[in-house]
Design a protein around this motif. Sequence first.
Motif, PDB file in Angstrom:
ATOM      1  N   GLN A   1      45.649   1.374  67.068  1.00  0.00           N
ATOM      2  CA  GLN A   1      45.393   0.451  68.170  1.00  0.00           C
ATOM      3  C   GLN A   1      45.025  -0.929  67.656  1.00  0.00           C
ATOM      4  O   GLN A   1      44.584  -1.103  66.523  1.00  0.00           O
ATOM      5  CB  GLN A   1      44.279   0.980  69.076  1.00  0.00           C
ATOM      6  N   ILE A   2      45.259  -1.921  68.541  1.00  0.00           N
ATOM      7  CA  ILE A   2      44.832  -3.272  68.229  1.00  0.00           C
ATOM      8  C   ILE A   2      43.885  -3.701  69.344  1.00  0.00           C
ATOM      9  O   ILE A   2      44.197  -3.527  70.536  1.00  0.00           O
ATOM     10  CB  ILE A   2      46.028  -4.232  68.030  1.00  0.00           C
ATOM     11  N   ILE A   3      42.725  -4.188  68.959  1.00  0.00           N
ATOM     12  CA  ILE A   3      41.714  -4.578  69.942  1.00  0.00           C
ATOM     13  C   ILE A   3      41.647  -6.103  69.950  1.00  0.00           C
ATOM     14  O   ILE A   3      41.290  -6.719  68.942  1.00  0.00           O
ATOM     15  CB  ILE A   3      40.341  -3.966  69.604  1.00  0.00           C
ATOM     16  N   VAL A   4      42.038  -6.703  71.086  1.00  0.00           N
ATOM     17  CA  VAL A   4      42.106  -8.158  71.196  1.00  0.00           C
ATOM     18  C   VAL A   4      40.782  -8.677  71.743  1.00  0.00           C
ATOM     19  O   VAL A   4      40.248  -8.114  72.702  1.00  0.00           O
ATOM     20  CB  VAL A   4      43.265  -8.561  72.132  1.00  0.00           C
ATOM     21  N   GLU A   5      40.269  -9.733  71.150  1.00  0.00           N
ATOM     22  CA  GLU A   5      38.976 -10.304  71.527  1.00  0.00           C
ATOM     23  C   GLU A   5      37.899  -9.228  71.685  1.00  0.00           C
ATOM     24  O   GLU A   5      37.366  -9.037  72.780  1.00  0.00           O
ATOM     25  CB  GLU A   5      39.106 -11.121  72.818  1.00  0.00           C
ATOM     26  N   PRO A   6      37.581  -8.529  70.604  1.00  0.00           N
ATOM     27  CA  PRO A   6      36.610  -7.433  70.700  1.00  0.00           C
ATOM     28  C   PRO A   6      35.212  -7.949  71.066  1.00  0.00           C
ATOM     29  O   PRO A   6      34.864  -9.073  70.706  1.00  0.00           O
ATOM     30  CB  PRO A   6      36.607  -6.850  69.282  1.00  0.00           C
TER      31      PRO A   6
END
Lengths: 98, 578
Positions: free
Chosen positions: B225-230
């Motif tokens: 997964q890629i977490i954008v603006e964590p």
Amino acid sequence: MESTTTTTTEAIVNVSHEHGLHARPADLFVRCASSFQSTIHVYNQTRNPARKANAKSILGVLSIGVHTGEQVRIVASGPDSSEAVAALSRLIETNFEE
Amino acid sequence: MRTLPGIGVSRGIEIGPVYQFQHVSLEFDTHKVAVPELEWERYQAAVQTTLTSLEHIYDKAVDEIGTDEAAIFRAHMNILQDPDVNDGVQERILNEGINAEAALQAVTDEYIELLSEIEDEYIRARVLDIRDVRTSLLRTLLGVAETKVEIREPSVILSRDLTPSDCLLIPKGLIKGFCTIDGGTTSHTAILARSLGVPALVGAPEEILSIPSGTNAIIDGYAGQIIVEPDEATLARYQEFRSAKQAALSAALDEAEKPAVTLDGRTVQVFANIGSDDEQDLETAIAMGAEGVGLLRTEFIYLDMDRMPDEELQFKKYSAVTKAFGAQRPVILRTLDIGGDKQLPYLELPYEMNPFLGVRGLRLCLRNIPLFKTQLRAALRASAYGCLQIMLPMVTKVAEVRKARALLEECRAELLEEGYEIPERVDLGIMIEIPAAALMAEHLAKEVDFFSIGTNDLSQYTLAVDRTNQNLADLANAFDPAVLTLVRSVSRAAHKYGKIVGICGELAGDPLAVPLLVGLGLDELSMNVPALPVAKQIIRRLRASEMEALAEEALTLETPAEVKKLVAERLPFISELG
């Protein structure tokens, strides 16, 4: 190189492999063709007998889209044309030895 | 914060800004050229240039991640040299007098259109190959290959897809990871990411293309997964996880050059698989902890040439490797292993229905004595410059070994006659990769100085699975208890006659396999360079006596999955290191 006369040989063969002339059968066909000196062309006799493909080209062989139950015409010309046609026909007739 | 799913194809976690990779514009017009013959020459030169760069990528991929995964680049080279495509382009350039770019576009469009009509997984993959190869070739023709990507800080690269030449545009130090929409586990993106040791996701949603460059993100190759603006909490959790992993890895790197000794005092030699004589590569291998070369793939010399490499050239390359590794670190040179899926353009090999069961490895060398003797002479001469050992691939029976040894002695006598100084003793070993050889290992052990088990081929032949057949990918597994049982009997046979037994298949570098191989009594493990530090670190935390019991237990299981699960459960520290 020994001097030999250039001859042309051809044959029409039924393709009964379930994948037609695709995937592994196509790959085996091209490798077999590439082992001969002769210029070899292959046609989808059933669907489009006018379009020829270089039997030594994987893209060529794939692009004539031979399905199971169709016929191909193999035409070879060169010093080993009869051996080439015999080997390629045998390959198809033995169902790529599967 | 947004979490987008993907398929993790390279492990690891990175945190950093994203970078939207824009494909370089490949616009051109169709025009008449003044001298079509020159245009055709320009096209051929571009094919040659592209081919050279693909070969380079292929070699690198083979070294860093193995032959199987690198095969895709071979497929691209085949398309680049496809006689039908090239004839078509030639015809258009010469007959219509148009520019090479337009001719290439027209010819490949025709194939893509024809092939796209066919509903078939295999054909779809070929269409992707054609597109990739065309893009690379157009780039060379248009001279945009050198365009620099506007990337200033290490970033996670986002793109619809990336071709091998795209990947080459990005300076390696600036890649924190890849996330693409297209591609599979064997795509270039996956392969490159694994060789760089950065995480990668494929199969991500279209949404990734609308994330502006510079946005902060976490790419998680484990969970896919890629977490954008964590948010803060997520970031903190990942930072902790990442620093634990990094600490483990840097500890492994710090200790890389120290020996790998188990808690109960057994030293396991850890060697590298090498396919190059590049000084930098060899230095890296040593710095990463290689105590020797367990497999020198000599094909790298043969595949680079358009004719048979002569004795001088081979001597130069082999001695470069033995010199780099010095007198204390053995270099095991594997004699030419060609045939099967590996061919040499200048060596006309007859067509074979089942090349993996055909004339390959030692079988081929024993049928081409002059070729074989040239290599043996070069190897013997190089043995004067370090600690070189010779290893024969694809051995089935004792008679073959005797024949090879007789030839080796013949070469030695000739060289001494010619005034060369050759060490008195050059060890001769064999690869065990055919079940018959594994079963008759006791006979073979009397004839040789060492064994090295090639688990890739041993698995293929034991399980009757063509390694290149995608449909059987899940069956071809060296963790299979059937394969491990053969490894055990080979190890016992070698030790019964006081011979060394090593392993040089991909299994050797798998963190979960290391404990089993120690337990099965292997004296030496040879693996791809990136795997060295962690493998040594694992060995240092094992007790050999306990591993013997663990290996015995593994052999009572039914499936490769059960074997892996057993090791993972008993030795949980491995997942922290791996």
